[in-house]
Design a protein around this motif. Structure first.
Motif, PDB file in Angstrom:
ATOM      1  N   UNK A 215      38.203   4.319 -16.545  1.00 15.49           N
ATOM      2  CA  UNK A 215      38.751   3.260 -17.415  1.00 15.49           C
ATOM      3  C   UNK A 215      37.617   2.448 -18.052  1.00 15.49           C
ATOM      4  N   UNK A 216      36.574   2.188 -17.280  1.00 14.85           N
ATOM      5  CA  UNK A 216      35.436   1.447 -17.841  1.00 14.85           C
ATOM      6  C   UNK A 216      34.763   2.264 -18.946  1.00 14.85           C
ATOM      7  N   UNK A 217      34.596   3.562 -18.689  1.00  9.49           N
ATOM      8  CA  UNK A 217      33.903   4.408 -19.677  1.00  9.49           C
ATOM      9  C   UNK A 217      34.698   4.471 -20.984  1.00  9.49           C
ATOM     10  N   UNK A 218      36.006   4.700 -20.866  1.00  9.19           N
ATOM     11  CA  UNK A 218      36.834   4.822 -22.076  1.00  9.19           C
ATOM     12  C   UNK A 218      36.904   3.471 -22.798  1.00  9.19           C
ATOM     13  N   UNK A 219      37.027   2.387 -22.019  1.00  7.99           N
ATOM     14  CA  UNK A 219      37.049   1.052 -22.633  1.00  7.99           C
ATOM     15  C   UNK A 219      35.748   0.763 -23.368  1.00  7.99           C
ATOM     16  N   UNK A 220      34.617   1.109 -22.763  1.00 12.14           N
ATOM     17  CA  UNK A 220      33.310   0.844 -23.392  1.00 12.14           C
ATOM     18  C   UNK A 220      33.148   1.664 -24.666  1.00 12.14           C
ATOM     19  N   UNK A 221      33.671   2.894 -24.655  1.00 12.44           N
ATOM     20  CA  UNK A 221      33.553   3.743 -25.863  1.00 12.44           C
ATOM     21  C   UNK A 221      34.117   3.017 -27.086  1.00 12.44           C
TER      22      UNK A 221
ATOM     23  N   UNK B 232      18.700  11.689 -25.781  1.00 11.45           N
ATOM     24  CA  UNK B 232      19.789  11.415 -26.725  1.00 11.45           C
ATOM     25  C   UNK B 232      19.189  10.871 -28.015  1.00 11.45           C
ATOM     26  N   UNK B 233      19.828  11.203 -29.134  1.00 13.87           N
ATOM     27  CA  UNK B 233      19.298  10.775 -30.432  1.00 13.87           C
ATOM     28  C   UNK B 233      19.379   9.262 -30.586  1.00 13.87           C
ATOM     29  N   UNK B 234      18.518   8.753 -31.429  1.00 14.32           N
ATOM     30  CA  UNK B 234      18.527   7.339 -31.770  1.00 14.32           C
ATOM     31  C   UNK B 234      19.901   6.930 -32.291  1.00 14.32           C
ATOM     32  N   UNK B 235      20.409   5.817 -31.814  1.00 13.65           N
ATOM     33  CA  UNK B 235      21.717   5.353 -32.302  1.00 13.65           C
ATOM     34  C   UNK B 235      22.877   5.866 -31.466  1.00 13.65           C
ATOM     35  N   UNK B 236      22.609   6.844 -30.593  1.00 11.17           N
ATOM     36  CA  UNK B 236      23.683   7.385 -29.743  1.00 11.17           C
ATOM     37  C   UNK B 236      23.711   6.627 -28.414  1.00 11.17           C
ATOM     38  N   UNK B 237      24.909   6.311 -27.958  1.00 12.20           N
ATOM     39  CA  UNK B 237      25.072   5.745 -26.616  1.00 12.20           C
ATOM     40  C   UNK B 237      26.129   6.573 -25.903  1.00 12.20           C
ATOM     41  N   UNK B 238      25.832   6.989 -24.681  1.00 10.11           N
ATOM     42  CA  UNK B 238      26.831   7.763 -23.949  1.00 10.11           C
ATOM     43  C   UNK B 238      27.582   6.858 -22.988  1.00 10.11           C
ATOM     44  N   UNK B 239      28.888   7.036 -22.934  1.00 14.62           N
ATOM     45  CA  UNK B 239      29.744   6.359 -21.951  1.00 14.62           C
ATOM     46  C   UNK B 239      30.710   7.445 -21.474  1.00 14.62           C
ATOM     47  N   UNK B 240      30.344   8.103 -20.399  1.00 14.12           N
ATOM     48  CA  UNK B 240      31.037   9.320 -19.966  1.00 14.12           C
ATOM     49  C   UNK B 240      31.828   9.042 -18.683  1.00 14.12           C
TER      50      UNK B 240
ATOM     51  N   UNK C 297      15.921  -2.861 -27.297  1.00 11.46           N
ATOM     52  CA  UNK C 297      16.442  -4.022 -26.550  1.00 11.46           C
ATOM     53  C   UNK C 297      17.836  -4.383 -27.077  1.00 11.46           C
ATOM     54  N   UNK C 298      17.974  -4.419 -28.400  1.00 11.67           N
ATOM     55  CA  UNK C 298      19.275  -4.773 -28.994  1.00 11.67           C
ATOM     56  C   UNK C 298      20.327  -3.729 -28.643  1.00 11.67           C
ATOM     57  N   UNK C 299      19.927  -2.460 -28.626  1.00 10.69           N
ATOM     58  CA  UNK C 299      20.927  -1.412 -28.372  1.00 10.69           C
ATOM     59  C   UNK C 299      21.371  -1.391 -26.904  1.00 10.69           C
ATOM     60  N   UNK C 300      20.437  -1.667 -25.993  1.00 12.35           N
ATOM     61  CA  UNK C 300      20.834  -1.768 -24.580  1.00 12.35           C
ATOM     62  C   UNK C 300      21.737  -2.995 -24.395  1.00 12.35           C
ATOM     63  N   UNK C 301      21.395  -4.098 -25.083  1.00 12.54           N
ATOM     64  CA  UNK C 301      22.219  -5.314 -24.995  1.00 12.54           C
ATOM     65  C   UNK C 301      23.648  -5.018 -25.468  1.00 12.54           C
ATOM     66  N   UNK C 302      23.736  -4.297 -26.566  1.00 15.76           N
ATOM     67  CA  UNK C 302      25.025  -3.904 -27.115  1.00 15.76           C
ATOM     68  C   UNK C 302      25.867  -3.130 -26.097  1.00 15.76           C
ATOM     69  N   UNK C 303      25.210  -2.219 -25.411  1.00 15.92           N
ATOM     70  CA  UNK C 303      25.910  -1.405 -24.403  1.00 15.92           C
ATOM     71  C   UNK C 303      26.397  -2.285 -23.246  1.00 15.92           C
ATOM     72  N   UNK C 304      25.573  -3.232 -22.816  1.00 16.43           N
ATOM     73  CA  UNK C 304      25.994  -4.106 -21.704  1.00 16.43           C
ATOM     74  C   UNK C 304      27.213  -4.942 -22.103  1.00 16.43           C
TER      75      UNK C 304
END
Ligand SMILES: [Zn+2]
Length: 394
Positions: A304-310, A168-176, A374-381
């Motif tokens: 619901x978790x995936x859509x909420x996280x998006x 996945x490209x830099x800056x992209x986070x998937x929540x599927x 590290x910051x981007x994974x933290x953001x996702x959590x």
């Protein structure tokens, strides 16, 4: 709730320098599957919330209080490294025969930053930080964590994870929503024939020819036994036979994995595997033995978790992907059995590292995410945690 998001982000920013140092320390001194005690101790110390509970032999579960009651949210990171000789060339590279070549060092550092920041600002629900061992081997650490009962004991309703992903490209986070990683069954086939002189094939039953045909025929599983909309993969990773160019051996073996995206396809696919193995053996005058070892189930993200996280990821200026799936497997699947009496809901997100040609893949000896991952994974959590509160919590 958006005020909580802002405060959490600011607190994480303060934690990041120490978290990145921790990442380097863990990376420089990796531990293999089943031997993660030292890594668990170092990460638990960095969390600063006590030793926690020992789970799955070498892992820890560390409870952190919330301001209110309500179900706890578990945040999971993996402890183990891989048997890979590192060739990244950084000063903090591993000098052992193990390497954090799957980004678990990044995940652990992100988990520490998120949890320390959560304790400082006070978040609504308790967190259970899960430092999970043995993600890379079977039997999996996640299954042991679930079976230990620790998630139920601490009232965990949702388990959140995030994995770095170079595709996945830099800056992209998937929540599927729904299935994102495949189930896996590993299998071994032993083809028994009648060996002898390579110049007299008509007097023999050639197990290598039968096995070669079998490797090709097994591709029918994906093309003719499973609905192609959902797909299947059957890959042979190892074959073993023979001792010399002019000798046909008595037997030949193949080792492979069968991967599926839907639990309901499994029985049909395994029936097909058996039919093709034994049918191909019979067609060549051979006999075959087939052994199947179930590994991971399908990793099914709670919708619901995936859509909420998006929503929260968009707020954090991530470019949100809603399509990314792969036939890789992750034992995180064991946390995704459903809510309430069924177990826990789960959400695994994938954090892009840059989809550039020739970039090292996961498990590559040159794989080295930049520290800003590290910051981007933290953001996702954090996005996953806030999604677990649901619309009522928000
Ligand atoms: Zn991994």
């Amino acid at each position: 709730m958006s005020e909580l998001w802002e405060r959490w982000q600011r607190a994480i920013a303060d934690e990041l320098p120490a978290a990145i140092e921790l990442r380097h320390r863990v990376h420089a001194d990796p531990r293999g599957s089943g031997d993660e005690e030292d890594t668990a101790r170092v990460v638990a110390e960095a969390l600063g919330a006590g030793e926690g509970i020992r789970v799955a032999k070498t892992g820890r579960a560390i409870p952190l209080p919330g301001k209110g009651d309500g179900p706890a949210v578990a945040l999971r990171a993996e402890l183990d490294a891989l048997p890979v000789l590192e060739r990244t060339g950084v000063g903090w590279a591993s000098d052992s025969e193990l390497m954090h070549a799957c980004g678990h060092d990044v995940h652990l550092a992100a988990l520490v930053a998120v949890c320390r920041a959560a304790v400082r600002i006070g978040v609504p629900r308790p967190i259970l930080a899960v430092l999970q061992p043995r993600e890379e081997t079977s039997p999996s650490g996640a299954l042991d964590v679930v079976e230990s009962g620790v998630l139920a004991e601490y009232g965990v309703d949702a388990v959140i994870g995030a994995h770095v992903q170079p595709r996945l490209a830099n800056g992209v986070v998937s929540a599927v929503p729904g299935p994102v990683n495949a189930s896996t069954d590993e299998f071994e086939v032993v083809m028994h024939g009648q060996g002898g002189h390579a110049g007299y094939p008509h007097l023999l039953r050639d197990p290598i020819l039968a096995l070669s045909q079998l490797v090709v025929s097994l591709q029918q599983l994906a093309s003719r036994r499973v609905d192609p909309v959902f797909g299947a993969v059957c890959s042979i990773g190892r074959i073993q036979a023979g001792t010399a160019a002019n000798v046909v051996p008595n037997q030949a073996s193949a080792f492979g994995s069968l991967r599926l995206m839907r639990a309901q396809d499994r029985e049909r696919a395994l029936d097909g595997l058996g039919e093709i193995v034994h049918g191909t053996a019979q067609a060549h005058g051979c006999t075959a033995e087939l052994r199947v070892s179930p590994c991971e189930p399908v990793l099914h993200n709670d919708p619901a978790l995936a859509v909420g996280a998006q929503r929260w990821l968009v707020r954090g200026q991530s470019d949100v992907d809603i399509d990314f799936r792969s036939f890789g497997a992750d034992d995180f699947a064991h946390y995704c059995t459903g809510g309430g009496d069924e177990g826990t809901r789960g959400l695994m997100m994938f954090v892009g590292l840059g989809d550039t040609a020739g970039a090292p893949s996961l498990h590559d000896e040159r794989f080295l995410p930049a520290d800003d991952a590290v910051a981007r994974v933290a953001n996702a959590l954090v996005a996953g945690y806030l999604a677990a509160l649901g619309p009522a919590g928000a």
